[in-house]
Motif scaffolding. Structure first.
Motif, PDB file in Angstrom:
ATOM      1  N   ILE A  88      39.065  41.244  40.122  1.00 59.33           N
ATOM      2  CA  ILE A  88      39.407  42.059  38.951  1.00 59.33           C
ATOM      3  C   ILE A  88      39.456  43.537  39.339  1.00 59.33           C
ATOM      4  O   ILE A  88      38.507  44.049  39.944  1.00 59.33           O
ATOM      5  N   SER A  89      40.540  44.187  38.997  1.00 62.77           N
ATOM      6  CA  SER A  89      40.693  45.614  39.315  1.00 62.77           C
ATOM      7  C   SER A  89      39.583  46.413  38.629  1.00 62.77           C
ATOM      8  O   SER A  89      39.216  46.135  37.479  1.00 62.77           O
ATOM      9  N   LEU A  90      39.056  47.404  39.356  1.00 61.75           N
ATOM     10  CA  LEU A  90      37.957  48.234  38.849  1.00 61.75           C
ATOM     11  C   LEU A  90      38.309  48.849  37.490  1.00 61.75           C
ATOM     12  O   LEU A  90      37.466  48.965  36.602  1.00 61.75           O
ATOM     13  N   GLU A  91      39.580  49.221  37.318  1.00 59.86           N
ATOM     14  CA  GLU A  91      40.033  49.886  36.090  1.00 59.86           C
ATOM     15  C   GLU A  91      40.117  48.924  34.906  1.00 59.86           C
ATOM     16  O   GLU A  91      40.305  49.346  33.770  1.00 59.86           O
ATOM     17  N   LYS A  92      40.058  47.603  35.174  1.00 58.29           N
ATOM     18  CA  LYS A  92      40.160  46.615  34.087  1.00 58.29           C
ATOM     19  C   LYS A  92      38.899  45.762  33.965  1.00 58.29           C
ATOM     20  O   LYS A  92      38.885  44.759  33.255  1.00 58.29           O
ATOM     21  N   ASP A  93      37.825  46.186  34.650  1.00 57.44           N
ATOM     22  CA  ASP A  93      36.571  45.427  34.711  1.00 57.44           C
ATOM     23  C   ASP A  93      35.751  45.661  33.437  1.00 57.44           C
ATOM     24  O   ASP A  93      34.650  46.220  33.459  1.00 57.44           O
ATOM     25  N   VAL A  94      36.295  45.190  32.281  1.00 55.98           N
ATOM     26  CA  VAL A  94      35.644  45.469  30.992  1.00 55.98           C
ATOM     27  C   VAL A  94      34.268  44.821  30.857  1.00 55.98           C
ATOM     28  O   VAL A  94      33.483  45.198  29.989  1.00 55.98           O
ATOM     29  N   ASN A 137      46.079  42.009  36.765  1.00 54.89           N
ATOM     30  CA  ASN A 137      45.826  43.324  37.377  1.00 54.89           C
ATOM     31  C   ASN A 137      47.095  44.172  37.388  1.00 54.89           C
ATOM     32  O   ASN A 137      47.052  45.381  37.153  1.00 54.89           O
ATOM     33  N   LYS A 138      48.219  43.499  37.666  1.00 51.45           N
ATOM     34  CA  LYS A 138      49.491  44.232  37.808  1.00 51.45           C
ATOM     35  C   LYS A 138      50.130  44.558  36.462  1.00 51.45           C
ATOM     36  O   LYS A 138      50.989  45.429  36.376  1.00 51.45           O
ATOM     37  N   ASP A 139      49.748  43.834  35.409  1.00 52.96           N
ATOM     38  CA  ASP A 139      50.421  43.943  34.104  1.00 52.96           C
ATOM     39  C   ASP A 139      49.957  45.205  33.354  1.00 52.96           C
ATOM     40  O   ASP A 139      48.799  45.306  32.958  1.00 52.96           O
ATOM     41  N   PRO A 140      50.862  46.186  33.155  1.00 51.55           N
ATOM     42  CA  PRO A 140      50.430  47.445  32.513  1.00 51.55           C
ATOM     43  C   PRO A 140      50.062  47.283  31.040  1.00 51.55           C
ATOM     44  O   PRO A 140      49.455  48.189  30.459  1.00 51.55           O
ATOM     45  N   SER A 141      50.391  46.137  30.429  1.00 48.88           N
ATOM     46  CA  SER A 141      50.002  45.966  29.018  1.00 48.88           C
ATOM     47  C   SER A 141      48.596  45.354  28.897  1.00 48.88           C
ATOM     48  O   SER A 141      48.096  45.187  27.788  1.00 48.88           O
ATOM     49  N   VAL A 142      47.982  45.040  30.037  1.00 46.71           N
ATOM     50  CA  VAL A 142      46.612  44.502  30.053  1.00 46.71           C
ATOM     51  C   VAL A 142      45.651  45.606  30.494  1.00 46.71           C
ATOM     52  O   VAL A 142      45.841  46.208  31.548  1.00 46.71           O
ATOM     53  N   HIS A 143      44.620  45.878  29.661  1.00 40.00           N
ATOM     54  CA  HIS A 143      43.667  46.948  30.004  1.00 40.00           C
ATOM     55  C   HIS A 143      42.277  46.428  30.313  1.00 40.00           C
ATOM     56  O   HIS A 143      41.423  47.171  30.785  1.00 40.00           O
ATOM     57  N   GLY A 144      42.076  45.151  30.000  1.00 46.08           N
ATOM     58  CA  GLY A 144      40.790  44.543  30.329  1.00 46.08           C
ATOM     59  C   GLY A 144      41.004  43.100  30.722  1.00 46.08           C
ATOM     60  O   GLY A 144      41.854  42.419  30.133  1.00 46.08           O
ATOM     61  N   ILE A 145      40.258  42.654  31.748  1.00 42.05           N
ATOM     62  CA  ILE A 145      40.376  41.251  32.194  1.00 42.05           C
ATOM     63  C   ILE A 145      38.990  40.614  32.158  1.00 42.05           C
ATOM     64  O   ILE A 145      38.010  41.187  32.660  1.00 42.05           O
ATOM     65  N   LEU A 146      38.964  39.423  31.595  1.00 39.15           N
ATOM     66  CA  LEU A 146      37.708  38.711  31.435  1.00 39.15           C
ATOM     67  C   LEU A 146      37.890  37.322  32.016  1.00 39.15           C
ATOM     68  O   LEU A 146      38.796  36.601  31.622  1.00 39.15           O
ATOM     69  N   VAL A 147      37.045  36.947  32.972  1.00 35.17           N
ATOM     70  CA  VAL A 147      37.043  35.561  33.443  1.00 35.17           C
ATOM     71  C   VAL A 147      35.866  34.880  32.756  1.00 35.17           C
ATOM     72  O   VAL A 147      34.712  35.292  32.952  1.00 35.17           O
ATOM     73  N   GLN A 148      36.148  33.905  31.910  1.00 32.29           N
ATOM     74  CA  GLN A 148      35.065  33.266  31.159  1.00 32.29           C
ATOM     75  C   GLN A 148      34.171  32.472  32.129  1.00 32.29           C
ATOM     76  O   GLN A 148      34.639  31.618  32.859  1.00 32.29           O
ATOM     77  N   LEU A 149      32.881  32.802  32.112  1.00 38.01           N
ATOM     78  CA  LEU A 149      31.923  32.121  32.981  1.00 38.01           C
ATOM     79  C   LEU A 149      31.193  31.045  32.173  1.00 38.01           C
ATOM     80  O   LEU A 149      31.106  31.149  30.957  1.00 38.01           O
TER      81      LEU A 149
END
Lengths: 371, 371
Positions: A191-197, A164-176
């Protein structure tokens, strides 16, 4: 005395230390309150509906019986279009790659997608490998945090928080799925709303549901279904569409997105009576039940368009891996009847991954002020 | 040069001062980017669907033609249940009043509802009067801020903001419609999530849509429909329900709530083909189109349950006010065919107001730590 207990109750609300006996004591001193509540809240307490698991009756392997008015269906071949998800995904990836090259030229930066993978499930590892390979192909930076099966939930939450804090990351995926000792909902909420791909955040779902509003992200499988239909020239406005299954990942967002396209949407699920009769009225059937071969020929009207989101592994000793991926729709039966259909594999799957890349690109564009 | 423009663009994102010419300048220096985007985004740009207004074809006054298979319907009287919203609302209000008395005894506090009314529309004034009267009756404090029709939007936003800060206010209601020079969406967005007793906030809508999550508030009319059905003993699990209309206020949240009750839900709207045929398959019809007498006998199957949310003023010189409130459903025709029906007025309306009181009470209980 009442005030004392009220103060005590208030102080302990939300605290794990709240003495369980406090409610009973409160009721002892203010018993009428709870009587009144019981009486008029008889139905209000269940206003959100009972909790029923979605367990589909497994389809029989016998040939389905068609209702009398449709016995003539399916005798002559319609020569249906096979909607090729691989080609469509390739087109989308080519476009994404071109945009990323030009983004890099203009800003010196590229999008980044982070994946959190917990445990050693072979299917999850395979999905993650594919996503990372696709990222590389289009020029998205990928970050993988692998955690052991038995790690505490806090480790997963921390992994997400770091991304969430890393500015080079724009999307975060937790594999389910996550291991059973973890609360998926809590982890996903991190997961931050802005990175909730994945588009699973309730605010994104709400903004998808409400016409006129724009969610930051639309869940990838839902977006893939609409892409496949639009790119195949299938009209949606006013069409009767039946969505089979109502999961948060596919059925729900797909039904909401179809309504934004002014389709007339019916959602059938494991508790529906006559799902086959309802599906048989549809111009378009989108199946996401996750039950192999659930949809037989008696579920489809002649000329319908079929989008099959189901991909269940079914044992197959003749296959290299010992199993094959099987859709919800009995392909051979449907093929004789429909005007267009997606195969499994090679239909919705590759476009869903392309939509993940597209969501990550969109997120990076917002972060770089390019959207 | 590219970097300069990118920096400029980023700085001006979200600012009303962003020079409109900046995009064109950027395109001049980075033209390839936009070419690539146009090519692969052909369909992505319309992923949320076209913007089509919901204009229903006005129903003809001639008797509807029934399809051949149902010409025998409606000849014998089913003696339908008239679902009396006034009595159900009275029961609910009595329960609320009892809870508030006991809340006052226990905490010394009572719930508060604030209403912002802009302009002098007679129907809006009448609705607000009714809500305030009902508040008084159950012991909810009401606060009314009346603003002139031509006031600037900021005055309405300020009124809402003041109520957001006021700890004696637990629910805020902006009476719609607002004057045409105002942006309803922006004004509604100002209402604090914790005081959104109308349940229109996208986070509340998202949490209503996702099974397993609990919205803070459910929109009052949707809650009223389910209350009327549950209190009348109508089973919902697995039933085919058709919702007519898809507004944010009624149709959308009602369809989402029905899905939480495991009904099989179809939503028809002004762009649906054959809405009558689809409605005729339903065990339960909930109509919220706002079109008087839209639903004729050919829209209903024998024995269906009908909830009529429509309340349109229709000219009636014989009435005291010169108009009468008319539902979406042609009551006389439906009465011969259905097993239960809500009248207009006296059906959904009073229960909707009772649900507003119930939402305000729930909000106060959360604020006082009693929920």
């Amino acid at each position: 005395m009442k005030v004392l207990f009220t103060t005590l109750r208030r102080r302990f609300i939300g605290s794990p230390l709240r003495p369980p006996a406090l409610n009973s004591l409160f009721n002892l001193f203010c018993p009428r309150k709870y009587e009144a509540e019981r009486a008029w809240r008889l139905s209000s307490s269940s206003i959100l509906g009972p909790d029923l698991p979605d367990i589909w009756k497994h389809p029989s392997s016998a040939p389905p019986t068609l209702p009398s008015h449709s016995t003539n269906q399916g005798c002559d071949d319609l020569n249906p279009t096979i909607i090729n998800g691989k080609i469509i995904a390739e087109e989308i990836r080519t476009g994404i790659a071109a945009e990323i090259r030009q983004m890099k030229d203009a800003t010196g930066k590229i999008p980044g997608l982070a994946v959190v993978l917990v445990g050693k499930r072979r299917d999850s590892q395979s999905y993650v490998r594919h996503k990372i390979k696709d990222c590389e192909e289009v020029g998205i930076n990928s970050f993988l945090d692998e955690l052991p099966e038995d790690c505490p939930q806090d480790d997963v939450v921390n992994a997400v928080s770091n991304f969430n804090k890393d500015p080079s990351v724009h999307g975060i995926l937790v594999q389910l799925p996550l291991p059973k000792h973890m609360d998926e909902e809590k982890v996903l909420n991190t997961i931050s709303l802005e990175k909730d791909v994945d588009g699973f955040h309730p605010l994104n779902v709400g903004n998808l549901a409400i016409r006129g509003r724009e969610p930051l992200f639309i869940p990838c499988a839902a977006k893939a279904c609409i892409e496949l239909l639009l790119r195949s020239g299938v009209e949606l406005v006013g069409k009767n569409v039946v969505v089979i299954g109502r999961s948060r990942v596919v059925g729900l967002p797909t039904s909401l997105l179809l309504q934004r396209h002014h389709a007339t949407v019916s959602v059938v699920h494991a508790h529906s009576k006559d799902p086959d009769r309802i599906a048989r009225e549809a111009d378009i059937v989108i199946s996401a039940a996750g039950v192999p071969n659930l949809v037989r020929r008696n579920w489809l009207k002649r000329g319908a368009v079929v989008i099959d989101v189901g991909t269940s592994p079914v044992e197959d000793p003749s296959s290299e891996h010992g199993y094959c991926l099987t859709g919800d729709v009995c392909y051979e039966e449907a093929f004789q009847l429909v005007s267009a259909i997606t195969p499994v594999p090679g239909g919705v799957g590759p476009v869903t991954v392309a939509m993940l890349l597209s969501n990550t690109l969109d997120s990076a564009k917002r972060a770089f002020g390019l959207s």
